[in-house]
Write a protein that holds these residues in place. Structure first.
Motif, PDB file in Angstrom:
ATOM      1  N   PRO A  63       0.832  -1.217   0.000  1.00 57.82           N
ATOM      2  CA  PRO A  63       0.000   0.000   0.000  1.00 57.82           C
ATOM      3  C   PRO A  63       0.860   1.258   0.000  1.00 57.82           C
ATOM      4  CG  PRO A  63       0.069  -0.975   2.185  1.00 57.82           C
ATOM      5  CD  PRO A  63       0.773  -1.937   1.279  1.00 57.82           C
ATOM      6  N   HIS A  64       0.281   2.366  -0.448  1.00 56.80           N
ATOM      7  CA  HIS A  64       1.001   3.636  -0.537  1.00 56.80           C
ATOM      8  C   HIS A  64       0.130   4.721   0.085  1.00 56.80           C
ATOM      9  CE1 HIS A  64       3.150   7.096  -2.125  1.00 56.80           C
ATOM     10  NE2 HIS A  64       4.100   6.293  -2.584  1.00 56.80           N
ATOM     11  N   PRO A  65       0.716   5.585   0.907  1.00 53.53           N
ATOM     12  CA  PRO A  65      -0.094   6.608   1.593  1.00 53.53           C
ATOM     13  C   PRO A  65      -0.793   7.579   0.637  1.00 53.53           C
ATOM     14  CG  PRO A  65       2.263   7.006   1.920  1.00 53.53           C
ATOM     15  CD  PRO A  65       2.135   5.642   1.334  1.00 53.53           C
ATOM     16  N   SER A  79      -3.649  10.923  -4.639  1.00 56.83           N
ATOM     17  CA  SER A  79      -3.398  12.323  -4.284  1.00 56.83           C
ATOM     18  C   SER A  79      -1.901  12.591  -4.205  1.00 56.83           C
ATOM     19  CB  SER A  79      -4.057  12.654  -2.938  1.00 56.83           C
ATOM     20  OG  SER A  79      -5.450  12.424  -2.976  1.00 56.83           O
ATOM     21  N   ASN A  80      -1.389  13.321  -5.193  1.00 51.57           N
ATOM     22  CA  ASN A  80       0.027  13.707  -5.223  1.00 51.57           C
ATOM     23  C   ASN A  80       0.950  12.506  -5.017  1.00 51.57           C
ATOM     24  OD1 ASN A  80      -0.434  16.521  -5.660  1.00 51.57           O
ATOM     25  ND2 ASN A  80      -0.963  16.739  -3.505  1.00 51.57           N
ATOM     26  N   LEU A  81       0.682  11.462  -5.745  1.00 50.71           N
ATOM     27  CA  LEU A  81       1.536  10.274  -5.717  1.00 50.71           C
ATOM     28  C   LEU A  81       2.828  10.583  -6.456  1.00 50.71           C
ATOM     29  CD1 LEU A  81       2.091   7.197  -5.341  1.00 50.71           C
ATOM     30  CD2 LEU A  81       0.838   6.842  -7.487  1.00 50.71           C
ATOM     31  N   ARG A  82       3.948  10.497  -5.759  1.00 52.19           N
ATOM     32  CA  ARG A  82       5.256  10.771  -6.362  1.00 52.19           C
ATOM     33  C   ARG A  82       5.935   9.444  -6.712  1.00 52.19           C
ATOM     34  NH1 ARG A  82       7.076  15.921  -5.974  1.00 52.19           N
ATOM     35  NH2 ARG A  82       9.232  15.213  -6.225  1.00 52.19           N
TER      36      ARG A  82
END
Length: 392
Positions: free
Chosen positions: A194-196, A221-224
């Motif tokens: 998972p990714h925040p 949301s603003n996934l870098r």
């Protein structure tokens, strides 16, 4: 047709079938099989047994190569004999399609980090392409994609919403598709999950229940994402989607053919044992003819699958052929599943056998990876193009 390897595909398929029938089928009544697919601990348990039996990820060769599509069909049809079978032996969507895409497009580093855990059965994956219809996002028409990506230094920043993302809950590998803000071309990115920055808003309640993790709605949301985690080249995402989707459509046909073979076995056994009006149901033409029609549809579906597999094995992208197969096979399997329910009457709509679940799964199959009508529309456009070219 045989690939350049030493695997006896017939024997491998026999082992997969024996494992599914003997080991997996008893789990079909396991309470860990829920509305959103089998629970994670059940997936782990089944895959441990598949690994011990030597049938885990059977379509991937020991050297990392892939069986031919014809060989894959022979194996995946057997894996589908139980709705749990593909999950157990690691041939389930979306992982099977994601493995195929990563194998074709990924760099050596990307394969080591993202592909290897999928092949080993230690991780599941999700393909983030479809978007919420109510928000005007991409579905069968990927050009409507609203998820955007932009470069920021050595990273890409992604924002958008996704829907019907199979297996996102519990997945460790994500493939995210977004449209470049600068060029409008589509891009694909590999993400550890998972990714925040990726929030699973909810797991949808859907008619099907065979795929682990169900189908999620997600907000990005603003996934870098580091630049080296782009899958392939910038702007080529739509092309890569076709590389994945053509064989993936066919793989669905393979697995669900296996499920309908099993459902037909159950319905046939029922019809031969159940007495009504002084004789077995099979002796009543109204019932016997339905089962006869099932045999015809099963064989035609099988032949369509192998024909399309041969086209893909010839090196063709096979978009036209896979559209034909998706339409023909999904519609044939729907007829088969419906007849099985009808033959079994009230028992057919109960949870006493898998026939009821197979019916639900096949109904969903007629929609995902392109509804029947979208594929027919695409084929009609080809007829028009060919006619125009022939009369130019």
């Amino acid at each position: 047709m045989s690939g350049a390897h030493d695997v006896d595909v017939g024997a491998l398929a026999d082992r997969v079938e024996a494992f599914v029938r003997d080991v997996v089928v008893p789990y079909e009544k396991d309470p860990r099989c829920g509305a959103h697919g089998p629970a994670e601990d059940l997936v782990v348990e089944l895959r441990q047994k598949a690994r011990a039996a030597g049938v885990l990820t059977p379509h991937i060769l020991p050297d990392g190569g892939h069986l031919t599509q014809r060989e894959t069909a022979t194996v995946l049809i057997r894996s589908g004999l139980s709705p749990l079978g593909p999950t157990a032996v690691n041939t389930m969507a979306p992982d099977e399609g994601n493995m195929y895409l990563l194998g074709k497009v990924g760099t050596a580093e990307q394969k080591a980090h993202f592909l290897d855990p999928l092949v080993s059965g230690d991780a599941r994956s999700a393909f983030f392409m479809t978007e919420p219809a109510a928000e005007g996002g991409a579905g069968s028409d990927p050009s409507m994609m609203q998820t955007i990506c932009r470069m920021d230094g050595n990273h890409w920043v992604i924002n958008g919403r996704k829907a019907f993302i199979t297996g996102a809950e519990g997945a460790k590998v994500g493939i995210v598709m977004a449209k470049s803000e600068e060029t409008g071309g589509a891009c694909m990115f590999l993400v550890d999950l998972p990714h925040p920055a990726i929030t699973l808003d909810r797991i949808l309640d859907t008619i099907d229940s065979s795929m682990p993790g169900g189908h999620a709605v997600a907000t990005i949301s603003n996934l870098r994402v580091p630049a080296d985690q782009m899958l392939g080249e910038a702007g080529e995402g739509f092309k890569y989607a076709q590389v994945r989707l053509s064989p993936a459509r066919l793989s669905h046909c393979m697995r669900w053919l296996g499920a309908c073979i099993r459902a037909n076995e159950i319905a046939s056994d029922y019809a031969c044992r159940r007495m009504a009006f002084g004789k077995p149901l099979i002796d009543h033409e109204g019932v016997g003819f339905m089962l006869a029609e099932n045999l015809i549809d099963l064989r035609q579906a099988e032949q369509m699958i192998y024909w399309c597999a041969d086209v893909l094995d010839s090196g063709s992208l096979g978009t036209v052929e896979s559209s034909m197969a998706k339409v023909a096979v999904s519609e044939a399997l729907m007829r088969i599943a419906d007849r099985c329910v009808q033959v079994m009457g009230a028992t057919g709509v109960s949870g006493d056998t898998i026939v009821e679940q197979v019916f639900r799964e096949i109904r969903a199959f007629r929609i995902y990876d392109g509804p029947t009508e979208v594929h027919k529309w695409s084929l009609a456009k080809k007829i028009k193009r060919d006619h125009k070219a022939a009369n130019a």
